[in-house]
Design a protein around this motif. Sequence first.
Motif, PDB file in Angstrom:
ATOM      1  N   ASN A   1       0.839  -1.200   0.000  1.00  0.00           N
ATOM      2  CA  ASN A   1       0.000   0.000   0.000  1.00  0.00           C
ATOM      3  C   ASN A   1       0.869   1.242   0.000  1.00  0.00           C
ATOM      4  OD1 ASN A   1      -2.822  -0.756   0.052  1.00  0.00           O
ATOM      5  ND2 ASN A   1      -2.455  -1.573   2.099  1.00  0.00           N
ATOM      6  N   ILE A   2       0.345   2.279  -0.622  1.00  0.00           N
ATOM      7  CA  ILE A   2       0.979   3.596  -0.564  1.00  0.00           C
ATOM      8  C   ILE A   2       0.012   4.536   0.122  1.00  0.00           C
ATOM      9  CG2 ILE A   2       2.027   5.485  -1.838  1.00  0.00           C
ATOM     10  CD1 ILE A   2       2.622   3.547  -4.082  1.00  0.00           C
ATOM     11  N   TYR A   3       0.444   5.145   1.184  1.00  0.00           N
ATOM     12  CA  TYR A   3      -0.416   6.036   1.944  1.00  0.00           C
ATOM     13  C   TYR A   3      -0.234   7.465   1.443  1.00  0.00           C
ATOM     14  CZ  TYR A   3      -1.047   1.778   4.546  1.00  0.00           C
ATOM     15  OH  TYR A   3      -1.341   0.484   4.868  1.00  0.00           O
ATOM     16  N   THR A   4       0.133   8.389   2.295  1.00  0.00           N
ATOM     17  CA  THR A   4       0.274   9.767   1.842  1.00  0.00           C
ATOM     18  C   THR A   4       1.424   9.899   0.851  1.00  0.00           C
ATOM     19  OG1 THR A   4      -0.639  10.651   3.890  1.00  0.00           O
ATOM     20  CG2 THR A   4       0.713  12.135   2.573  1.00  0.00           C
ATOM     21  N   MET A   5       1.152  10.611  -0.242  1.00  0.00           N
ATOM     22  CA  MET A   5       2.174  10.959  -1.229  1.00  0.00           C
ATOM     23  C   MET A   5       2.267  12.475  -1.302  1.00  0.00           C
ATOM     24  SD  MET A   5       1.311   8.204  -4.253  1.00  0.00           S
ATOM     25  CE  MET A   5       2.999   8.082  -4.878  1.00  0.00           C
ATOM     26  N   GLY A   6       3.421  12.958  -1.708  1.00  0.00           N
ATOM     27  CA  GLY A   6       3.555  14.411  -1.749  1.00  0.00           C
ATOM     28  C   GLY A   6       4.702  14.882  -2.601  1.00  0.00           C
ATOM     29  N   TRP A   7       4.744  16.181  -2.761  1.00  0.00           N
ATOM     30  CA  TRP A   7       5.819  16.856  -3.475  1.00  0.00           C
ATOM     31  C   TRP A   7       6.430  17.919  -2.561  1.00  0.00           C
ATOM     32  CZ3 TRP A   7       7.560  15.326  -8.181  1.00  0.00           C
ATOM     33  CH2 TRP A   7       6.732  14.490  -8.933  1.00  0.00           C
ATOM     34  N   TYR A   8       7.744  17.983  -2.605  1.00  0.00           N
ATOM     35  CA  TYR A   8       8.508  18.985  -1.871  1.00  0.00           C
ATOM     36  C   TYR A   8       9.451  19.647  -2.860  1.00  0.00           C
ATOM     37  CZ  TYR A   8       6.842  16.760   2.419  1.00  0.00           C
ATOM     38  OH  TYR A   8       6.048  16.267   3.416  1.00  0.00           O
ATOM     39  N   ARG A   9       9.992  20.814  -2.492  1.00  0.00           N
ATOM     40  CA  ARG A   9      10.957  21.461  -3.371  1.00  0.00           C
ATOM     41  C   ARG A   9      12.069  22.089  -2.565  1.00  0.00           C
ATOM     42  NH1 ARG A   9       7.132  26.361  -5.807  1.00  0.00           N
ATOM     43  NH2 ARG A   9       6.991  27.622  -3.891  1.00  0.00           N
ATOM     44  N   GLN A  10      13.203  22.235  -3.231  1.00  0.00           N
ATOM     45  CA  GLN A  10      14.384  22.737  -2.544  1.00  0.00           C
ATOM     46  C   GLN A  10      15.226  23.549  -3.504  1.00  0.00           C
ATOM     47  OE1 GLN A  10      16.911  19.626  -0.927  1.00  0.00           O
ATOM     48  NE2 GLN A  10      17.626  20.973   0.706  1.00  0.00           N
ATOM     49  N   THR A  11      15.703  24.696  -3.012  1.00  0.00           N
ATOM     50  CA  THR A  11      16.654  25.514  -3.754  1.00  0.00           C
ATOM     51  C   THR A  11      17.995  25.465  -3.027  1.00  0.00           C
ATOM     52  OG1 THR A  11      15.884  27.477  -2.574  1.00  0.00           O
ATOM     53  CG2 THR A  11      14.910  27.035  -4.731  1.00  0.00           C
ATOM     54  N   PRO A  12      19.099  25.759  -3.736  1.00  0.00           N
ATOM     55  CA  PRO A  12      20.428  25.648  -3.117  1.00  0.00           C
ATOM     56  C   PRO A  12      20.544  26.450  -1.830  1.00  0.00           C
ATOM     57  CG  PRO A  12      20.634  25.895  -5.475  1.00  0.00           C
ATOM     58  CD  PRO A  12      19.178  26.108  -5.162  1.00  0.00           C
ATOM     59  N   GLY A  13      21.052  25.805  -0.798  1.00  0.00           N
ATOM     60  CA  GLY A  13      21.298  26.468   0.471  1.00  0.00           C
ATOM     61  C   GLY A  13      20.083  26.620   1.354  1.00  0.00           C
ATOM     62  N   LYS A  14      18.948  26.103   0.907  1.00  0.00           N
ATOM     63  CA  LYS A  14      17.725  26.235   1.698  1.00  0.00           C
ATOM     64  C   LYS A  14      17.166  24.864   2.042  1.00  0.00           C
ATOM     65  CE  LYS A  14      16.350  30.806   0.103  1.00  0.00           C
ATOM     66  NZ  LYS A  14      15.224  31.654  -0.385  1.00  0.00           N
ATOM     67  N   GLN A  15      16.261  24.827   3.001  1.00  0.00           N
ATOM     68  CA  GLN A  15      15.661  23.569   3.409  1.00  0.00           C
ATOM     69  C   GLN A  15      14.646  23.114   2.374  1.00  0.00           C
ATOM     70  OE1 GLN A  15      13.707  24.425   7.147  1.00  0.00           O
ATOM     71  NE2 GLN A  15      11.866  25.174   6.161  1.00  0.00           N
ATOM     72  N   ARG A  16      14.327  21.819   2.452  1.00  0.00           N
ATOM     73  CA  ARG A  16      13.318  21.259   1.561  1.00  0.00           C
ATOM     74  C   ARG A  16      11.943  21.596   2.124  1.00  0.00           C
ATOM     75  NH1 ARG A  16      14.464  15.211  -0.361  1.00  0.00           N
ATOM     76  NH2 ARG A  16      16.407  16.312  -0.828  1.00  0.00           N
ATOM     77  N   ASP A  17      11.107  22.205   1.309  1.00  0.00           N
ATOM     78  CA  ASP A  17       9.805  22.683   1.759  1.00  0.00           C
ATOM     79  C   ASP A  17       8.658  21.890   1.134  1.00  0.00           C
ATOM     80  OD1 ASP A  17      10.933  26.115   1.636  1.00  0.00           O
ATOM     81  OD2 ASP A  17      10.832  24.750   3.347  1.00  0.00           O
ATOM     82  N   LEU A  18       7.596  21.769   1.896  1.00  0.00           N
ATOM     83  CA  LEU A  18       6.377  21.119   1.409  1.00  0.00           C
ATOM     84  C   LEU A  18       5.755  21.929   0.279  1.00  0.00           C
ATOM     85  CD1 LEU A  18       3.924  19.104   1.780  1.00  0.00           C
ATOM     86  CD2 LEU A  18       2.970  20.869   3.274  1.00  0.00           C
ATOM     87  N   VAL A  19       5.335  21.233  -0.776  1.00  0.00           N
ATOM     88  CA  VAL A  19       4.543  21.868  -1.834  1.00  0.00           C
ATOM     89  C   VAL A  19       3.094  21.412  -1.714  1.00  0.00           C
ATOM     90  CG1 VAL A  19       4.187  22.081  -4.317  1.00  0.00           C
ATOM     91  CG2 VAL A  19       6.520  22.018  -3.389  1.00  0.00           C
ATOM     92  N   ALA A  20       2.888  20.103  -1.706  1.00  0.00           N
ATOM     93  CA  ALA A  20       1.531  19.565  -1.625  1.00  0.00           C
ATOM     94  C   ALA A  20       1.584  18.101  -1.217  1.00  0.00           C
ATOM     95  CB  ALA A  20       0.804  19.704  -2.964  1.00  0.00           C
ATOM     96  N   THR A  21       0.532  17.653  -0.539  1.00  0.00           N
ATOM     97  CA  THR A  21       0.384  16.240  -0.202  1.00  0.00           C
ATOM     98  C   THR A  21      -1.016  15.774  -0.546  1.00  0.00           C
ATOM     99  OG1 THR A  21      -0.298  16.694   2.069  1.00  0.00           O
ATOM    100  CG2 THR A  21       2.065  16.355   1.681  1.00  0.00           C
TER     101      THR A  21
END
Length: 121
Positions: free
Chosen positions: A30-50
């Motif tokens: 099973n696959i439960y929650t799926m999502g997309w995150y994004r990251q730019t150089p030198g910054k943390q990875r941020d949530l886009v959508a789940t």
Amino acid sequence: QVQLVESGGGLVQPGGSLRLSCAASGSIANIYTMGWYRQTPGKQRDLVATITRSGSTNYADSVKGRFTISRDNAKNTVYLQLNSLKPEDTAVYYCNADIMNSAYTILYNYWGQGTQVSVSS
């Protein structure tokens, strides 16, 4: 072995659109929650959508009304439609998923390798 493989990134002009895909493969129950995150150089990875397995969605305020997340449970795939793109959307986009293995012994959080989205004129 479970893996997530993203596709669909690229270079687009401001105001343009892209569609990202992420397919999960391997020994999956099973696959439960799926999502997309994004990251730019030198910054943390941020949530886009789940999106949950049942289809409930959550978006970062910065993308509400412009991006749409969806999934096809039969294909173990999650999508991200990116519309009205802005230069500040430029980032590496990562797919993420909570996956139960086929033996129902391990629930693990997986990441894809990332796909570059660049918005520039």
